[in-house]
Design an enzyme around this catalytic site. Sequence first.
Site, PDB file in Angstrom:
ATOM      1  N   HIS A 196     -14.356  15.586 -38.018  1.00  0.00           N
ATOM      2  CA  HIS A 196     -13.524  16.672 -38.553  1.00  0.00           C
ATOM      3  C   HIS A 196     -12.135  16.623 -37.914  1.00  0.00           C
ATOM      4  O   HIS A 196     -12.001  16.250 -36.745  1.00  0.00           O
ATOM      5  CB  HIS A 196     -14.172  18.033 -38.253  1.00  0.00           C
ATOM      6  CG  HIS A 196     -15.551  18.177 -38.802  1.00  0.00           C
ATOM      7  ND1 HIS A 196     -16.685  17.889 -38.053  1.00  0.00           N
ATOM      8  CD2 HIS A 196     -15.976  18.565 -40.023  1.00  0.00           C
ATOM      9  CE1 HIS A 196     -17.760  18.100 -38.806  1.00  0.00           C
ATOM     10  NE2 HIS A 196     -17.363  18.513 -40.005  1.00  0.00           N
ATOM     11  N   HIS A 225     -11.509  22.884 -32.773  1.00  0.00           N
ATOM     12  CA  HIS A 225     -11.079  23.768 -33.870  1.00  0.00           C
ATOM     13  C   HIS A 225     -10.482  25.083 -33.353  1.00  0.00           C
ATOM     14  O   HIS A 225     -10.065  25.918 -34.166  1.00  0.00           O
ATOM     15  CB  HIS A 225     -12.251  24.082 -34.807  1.00  0.00           C
ATOM     16  CG  HIS A 225     -12.799  22.883 -35.506  1.00  0.00           C
ATOM     17  ND1 HIS A 225     -12.021  22.054 -36.291  1.00  0.00           N
ATOM     18  CD2 HIS A 225     -14.062  22.346 -35.535  1.00  0.00           C
ATOM     19  CE1 HIS A 225     -12.780  21.066 -36.773  1.00  0.00           C
ATOM     20  NE2 HIS A 225     -14.008  21.220 -36.323  1.00  0.00           N
ATOM     21  N   ASP A 232     -13.745  12.848 -33.559  1.00  0.00           N
ATOM     22  CA  ASP A 232     -14.732  13.648 -34.274  1.00  0.00           C
ATOM     23  C   ASP A 232     -14.480  13.437 -35.773  1.00  0.00           C
ATOM     24  O   ASP A 232     -13.362  13.121 -36.177  1.00  0.00           O
ATOM     25  CB  ASP A 232     -14.539  15.128 -33.904  1.00  0.00           C
ATOM     26  CG  ASP A 232     -15.632  16.021 -34.446  1.00  0.00           C
ATOM     27  OD1 ASP A 232     -16.591  16.306 -33.703  1.00  0.00           O
ATOM     28  OD2 ASP A 232     -15.524  16.438 -35.619  1.00  0.00           O
TER      29      ASP A 232
HETATM   30 ZN   LIG Z   1     -17.009  17.598 -36.005  1.00  0.00          ZN
END
Ligand SMILES: [Zn+2]
Length: 284
Positions: free
Chosen positions: A152, A113, A150
Amino acid sequence: MIHVVYDSKCLDYNTPNHPESPLRVKLITSSLRALPSVTFTNPASYPGKYATAVHGKLHINKLRSSYNPFSETPITPHTYKYAKKAVDCAITAANLCLTSGATFSLTRPPGHHAGKNSISGFCYLNNLVIAANYLIEEKDTKRIAILDIDVHHGNGTQDLVLGNQRYLYASIHQHPLYPGTGITDNQNCLNRPLSPGTRGPHYQVILSELIARIKAFKPEVLAVSIGFDTFSQDPLANFNLDIQDFHITATLINSLDLPTYYVLEGGYSNKVGDCAASFFSGIA
Ligand SMILES: [Zn+2]
């Protein structure tokens, strides 16, 4: 044989009640130590210039000087030190995979991220992209595929590689879910948002399609953002993969037969070690 790059110092920081805890790495470490096909190795230390090359000086200076301990992505005077150690693990894993088969950077904090100028989602420096850029700059690697499994979307990774033809980025992630990006394909970034409740068979169909796209890209190296938060019992997401699905996922990725380094991202359940053992037993 899988070389796990691990530095126990990544256990030395902790924000009470934060899901991104040392326990995650402890559980994975003890599960992988029980596998016969895994060997642990220490990271080398690399100059900070490799992180600066990807994020720029402003981001690094801000990370070193900010103080925000109560944020979801907390910053303390020690944050840069630990984030840099995670970068060292990832570069070591990337380097080692060129000569020694699959490698796994088993460390925290995670990185996918973290964008060029942004921290978020427990991430400060994009370990995987910094290591990939190291391969391009220092090892003359021409094309790198990044597979992000992942749960996300790796918005930071997409931010860093978007439009750069040396990279193909492919992500399977839950939608809707944090960070809310990755709804459609964008240039060299392939995004496959899947619904909450997604089970193994459908997941594997989508993964197989992305693996075919990666194969067609003809990368020299595969870099995998691996999160175990796709597990059915993960507290932060809602996919429905079981332990055995991680083994199948690994087998599919392994069929690419590429020098591959894996970098740990998320995974927050108390069975994260079992997920990792199932996955890496599919690689060896
Ligand atoms: Zn994640």
